[in-house]
Motif scaffolding. Structure first.
Motif, mmCIF file in Angstrom:
data_model
loop_
_atom_site.group_PDB
_atom_site.id
_atom_site.type_symbol
_atom_site.label_atom_id
_atom_site.label_comp_id
_atom_site.label_asym_id
_atom_site.label_seq_id
_atom_site.Cartn_x
_atom_site.Cartn_y
_atom_site.Cartn_z
ATOM 1 N N ALA A 93 0.835 -1.202 0.000
ATOM 2 C CA ALA A 93 0.000 0.000 0.000
ATOM 3 C C ALA A 93 0.869 1.251 0.000
ATOM 4 O O ALA A 93 1.849 1.325 0.734
ATOM 5 N N ILE A 94 0.517 2.215 -0.849
ATOM 6 C CA ILE A 94 1.123 3.544 -0.799
ATOM 7 C C ILE A 94 0.003 4.486 -0.375
ATOM 8 O O ILE A 94 -1.020 4.598 -1.054
ATOM 9 N N ILE A 95 0.174 5.113 0.789
ATOM 10 C CA ILE A 95 -0.908 5.877 1.398
ATOM 11 C C ILE A 95 -0.516 7.344 1.463
ATOM 12 O O ILE A 95 0.624 7.677 1.793
ATOM 13 N N GLU A 96 -1.471 8.223 1.152
ATOM 14 C CA GLU A 96 -1.225 9.657 1.274
ATOM 15 C C GLU A 96 -1.412 10.075 2.735
ATOM 16 O O GLU A 96 -2.413 9.701 3.369
ATOM 17 N N GLU A 97 -0.454 10.815 3.242
ATOM 18 C CA GLU A 97 -0.568 11.405 4.578
ATOM 19 C C GLU A 97 -1.939 12.074 4.712
ATOM 20 O O GLU A 97 -2.388 12.771 3.801
ATOM 21 N N GLY A 98 -2.616 11.829 5.831
ATOM 22 C CA GLY A 98 -3.922 12.440 6.041
ATOM 23 C C GLY A 98 -5.086 11.544 5.651
ATOM 24 O O GLY A 98 -6.238 11.868 5.948
ATOM 25 N N PHE A 99 -4.803 10.402 5.025
ATOM 26 C CA PHE A 99 -5.876 9.461 4.670
ATOM 27 C C PHE A 99 -6.507 8.938 5.958
ATOM 28 O O PHE A 99 -5.850 8.807 6.988
ATOM 29 N N SER A 100 -7.785 8.613 5.877
ATOM 30 C CA SER A 100 -8.515 8.226 7.074
ATOM 31 C C SER A 100 -8.270 6.763 7.444
ATOM 32 O O SER A 100 -8.366 5.869 6.604
ATOM 33 N N VAL A 101 -7.966 6.530 8.720
ATOM 34 C CA VAL A 101 -7.746 5.155 9.191
ATOM 35 C C VAL A 101 -9.029 4.349 9.075
ATOM 36 O O VAL A 101 -9.010 3.169 8.718
ATOM 37 N N SER A 102 -10.186 4.986 9.306
ATOM 38 C CA SER A 102 -11.430 4.218 9.218
ATOM 39 C C SER A 102 -11.724 3.821 7.771
ATOM 40 O O SER A 102 -12.241 2.728 7.516
ATOM 41 N N GLU A 103 -11.358 4.665 6.818
ATOM 42 C CA GLU A 103 -11.523 4.258 5.411
ATOM 43 C C GLU A 103 -10.553 3.135 5.057
ATOM 44 O O GLU A 103 -10.904 2.209 4.321
ATOM 45 N N LEU A 104 -9.345 3.215 5.619
ATOM 46 C CA LEU A 104 -8.386 2.129 5.395
ATOM 47 C C LEU A 104 -8.932 0.811 5.956
ATOM 48 O O LEU A 104 -8.798 -0.254 5.333
ATOM 49 N N GLU A 105 -9.599 0.895 7.108
ATOM 50 C CA GLU A 105 -10.204 -0.315 7.684
ATOM 51 C C GLU A 105 -11.335 -0.856 6.800
ATOM 52 O O GLU A 105 -11.490 -2.074 6.659
ATOM 53 N N ARG A 106 -12.115 0.041 6.208
ATOM 54 C CA ARG A 106 -13.171 -0.410 5.274
ATOM 55 C C ARG A 106 -12.548 -1.159 4.103
ATOM 56 O O ARG A 106 -13.082 -2.184 3.665
ATOM 57 N N VAL A 107 -11.430 -0.626 3.593
ATOM 58 C CA VAL A 107 -10.749 -1.289 2.474
ATOM 59 C C VAL A 107 -10.231 -2.659 2.915
ATOM 60 O O VAL A 107 -10.360 -3.656 2.193
ATOM 61 N N MET A 108 -9.674 -2.721 4.134
ATOM 62 C CA MET A 108 -9.138 -3.994 4.642
ATOM 63 C C MET A 108 -10.261 -5.023 4.795
ATOM 64 O O MET A 108 -10.087 -6.208 4.526
ATOM 65 N N GLN A 109 -11.438 -4.547 5.257
ATOM 66 C CA GLN A 109 -12.579 -5.461 5.392
ATOM 67 C C GLN A 109 -12.959 -6.037 4.033
ATOM 68 O O GLN A 109 -13.256 -7.232 3.916
ATOM 69 N N SER A 110 -12.946 -5.214 2.986
ATOM 70 C CA SER A 110 -13.343 -5.800 1.695
ATOM 71 C C SER A 110 -12.239 -6.666 1.110
ATOM 72 O O SER A 110 -12.537 -7.639 0.416
ATOM 73 N N ILE A 111 -10.995 -6.359 1.433
ATOM 74 C CA ILE A 111 -9.910 -7.273 1.043
ATOM 75 C C ILE A 111 -10.123 -8.636 1.699
ATOM 76 O O ILE A 111 -10.028 -9.687 1.050
ATOM 77 N N LYS A 112 -10.441 -8.593 2.996
ATOM 78 C CA LYS A 112 -10.689 -9.846 3.735
ATOM 79 C C LYS A 112 -11.822 -10.654 3.087
ATOM 80 O O LYS A 112 -11.705 -11.849 2.849
ATOM 81 N N THR A 113 -12.926 -9.968 2.800
ATOM 82 C CA THR A 113 -14.102 -10.642 2.236
ATOM 83 C C THR A 113 -13.781 -11.231 0.860
ATOM 84 O O THR A 113 -14.135 -12.377 0.566
ATOM 85 N N ALA A 114 -13.113 -10.429 0.017
ATOM 86 C CA ALA A 114 -12.797 -10.910 -1.336
ATOM 87 C C ALA A 114 -11.809 -12.073 -1.287
ATOM 88 O O ALA A 114 -11.931 -13.045 -2.036
ATOM 89 N N ALA A 115 -10.819 -11.965 -0.383
ATOM 90 C CA ALA A 115 -9.816 -13.036 -0.274
ATOM 91 C C ALA A 115 -10.467 -14.324 0.223
ATOM 92 O O ALA A 115 -10.130 -15.422 -0.231
ATOM 93 N N GLU A 116 -11.435 -14.188 1.140
ATOM 94 C CA GLU A 116 -12.141 -15.386 1.620
ATOM 95 C C GLU A 116 -12.928 -16.040 0.489
ATOM 96 O O GLU A 116 -12.901 -17.254 0.320
ATOM 97 N N GLU A 117 -13.632 -15.209 -0.291
ATOM 98 C CA GLU A 117 -14.415 -15.797 -1.392
ATOM 99 C C GLU A 117 -13.502 -16.520 -2.389
ATOM 100 O O GLU A 117 -13.832 -17.601 -2.863
ATOM 101 N N ALA A 118 -12.358 -15.895 -2.693
ATOM 102 C CA ALA A 118 -11.447 -16.492 -3.682
ATOM 103 C C ALA A 118 -10.565 -17.573 -3.067
ATOM 104 O O ALA A 118 -9.827 -18.256 -3.788
ATOM 105 N N GLU A 119 -10.637 -17.727 -1.734
ATOM 106 C CA GLU A 119 -9.819 -18.713 -1.019
ATOM 107 C C GLU A 119 -8.325 -18.498 -1.261
ATOM 108 O O GLU A 119 -7.575 -19.420 -1.590
#
Lengths: 334, 334
Positions: A93-119
């Motif tokens: 990940a390359i993140i811009e200073e000031g990006f929201s941690v809660s938005e980053l967590e939303r992205v991580m949640q969808s990474i988790k969900t997609a990775a689970e579906e794709a196994e």
């Protein structure tokens, strides 16, 4: 913890460790990743596939997905185009200073969900933080490793004269969703990105036929770029019928308004398959059994004429050459 | 061809293909990459290592290297920290619209040179272009695959009480070179980044000993972060002697001027090895035979006291705790 990403989160020091432990691991934890070594180790043997893609989509959240789901699906699909069973992913990940941690967590949640579906399992990663204004919110680069079953030989250079060209569903959904978000097009509000992992669809195709010659997901540059690439790599002609290509009404309307051609628009959950003609019907039937392939259709065939070219029989009758798209109408589409 | 990168170079269409064929392949060409499939395939068996890192260094060209050399060496070194022989790399570039094609070619040339030295092959890649002002020139993310020889088990969690801590050379060269470029510090003009591939150094270490317990390259966060990580992962204490740690005069001077501690400064061509005490001398002698290890030295040892902590005996006598660095003094150092 702060609710925004600071430069210090990319320092390699205390806050870097905090970011990994509090924001990444709660979503991605597994025994290999949790070791936090600089490289992850695993056992493998046989023929493997390696792929990588950077994701810079804007906006990062959109109907049907976000940059995290897109990264996982894109990498899984690139592995699937070689017939590989996706196994392990890396995430940078390359993140811009000031990006929201809660938005980053939303992205991580969808990474988790997609990775689970794709196994698939994310076994290693990296984070960099750049000063405000030196990146735009969040860029993600994923790489993936998969295992190719014995006897599978799928490549863009394997198309043969007489092969059938199958498309797994409607085109343009992803690109038009993104551009509609950016332009505020109300009439395509119902449209969603088709972003989806297609590895199981490909595995199901391999169950019924060993005569899959080429697979490619028509992302940037759309169906037009993908078919041109395959025609050039295999040095064959490809003839398709415009009337066979599924395009949703919202996509048609947006394309008319914006002066775009759906065959140039990016997809993130579609597959083009070039297959032996004798197996085409059973492969098509199998694709249609998968939820991501229910609108699949044979759109054309491979010809010995026009090597390196794609020809489309238009709805109105005459044929035309389908060129590689030139110029850039839709930057940061994926 | 235009001398600047256009958005259309990231479109997936004609100019994307041109960029690959005219700017990337002339430097990186090999039979696997040249296929230009969405994933690259290769044969492997046994225990493999996978790593990834994003590179956002600013400036992208600096004495001793550039972002391309840094990316190859960084990924090679991360693989080497698991004892792996690096084999295949992927390369993903995020380019700002308007970036110079000739500068991109300079970066590709140094990628080629570094990959040749390390004997690794780039087998797959991706390019994205973002609008002007949405990235800063060029970001590169590399992933790497290596094979781990049978019997090798190196991990940050393997340090044992009594082990010796070896450092392969002087610290702070890379970080101080970068900050000197940015700040225009004249007195450190002679300094160069230590950026180098250390895989052969590690292979040579493995030739003389099977008792390498931990290896890590002290990049972001410097020697302080690396030793703290190893102490925490292995749940041991690490005691080092300040007087033993090689620091070049230019680095000392810059650190004094800027109020920095060399043990917090990034390195890109150094390795920390934690090894069995019985083998420490022969491993040290072997490291010193390699051009990247001639200033190697034993800087300390592993203790059962202070688990998870790093203690430094200072030049003046008393000991102090070496913390993980906090805050961020040097953003975009790698």
């Amino acid at each position: 913890m702060n609710d925004t990403i600071l430069l210090a989160h990319g320092s390699g020091g205390k806050l870097s460790r905090d970011l990994v432990e509090k924001t990444f691991l709660p979503f991605l934890s597994n025994p290999v990743l949790d070791k936090l070594d600089d490289s992850a180790t695993f056992e493998a043997s046989g023929r493997l596939a390696l792929t990588t893609d950077g994701y810079v989509v804007n906006p990062i959240f959109f109907p049907g997905g976000d940059i995290g789901k897109l990264a996982i699906c894109g990498t899984v699909n690139d592995l699937a185009t070689s017939g590989a069973k996706p196994m392990y992913l890396s995430l940078s990940a390359i993140i811009e200073e000031g990006f929201s941690v809660s938005e980053l967590e939303r992205v991580m949640q969808s990474i988790k969900t997609a990775a689970e579906e794709a196994e698939v399992t994310i076994i290693t990663g990296d984070t960099k933080v750049v000063n405000r204004g030196q990146a735009d919110k969040l860029f993600i680069t994923t790489s993936g490793i998969g295992t190719i079953p014995a006897g599978v030989d799928i490549s863009g250079s394997n198309a043969r004269v007489g092969d059938k060209v199958i498309l797994s569903g409607s085109i343009g959904d992803h690109g038009i969703t993104i551009i509609s978000q950016r332009e505020g097009l109300k009439f395509s509000m119902a449209l969603e990105s088709d972003c989806a992992p297609l590895n199981k669809l490909v595995a199901q195709m391999l169950e019924v036929s060993s005569n899959l010659h080429c697979l490619r997901d028509p992302t940037r540059g759309g169906l037009a770029a993908t078919l041109n690439e395959l025609a050039q790599q295999s040095n064959v002609g490809i003839i398709i019928e415009e009337i066979k290509i599924p395009v949703k009404e919202e996509v048609k309307a947006a394309c008319e308004l914006l002066g775009l051609d759906p065959i140039h628009i990016a997809n993130e959950g579609k597959m083009v398959a070039i297959v032996d003609p004798g197996d085409a019907d059973k492969i098509l039937a199998q694709i249609k059994r998968n939820k991501y392939g229910k609108d699949a259709v044979i759109i054309g065939e491979v010809t010995g004429e026009y090597p390196g070219k794609v020809i489309m029989k238009t709805k109105l009758g005459p044929s035309r050459i389908v060129d590689m798209p030139s110029g850039e109408l839709l930057p940061r589409i994926c």
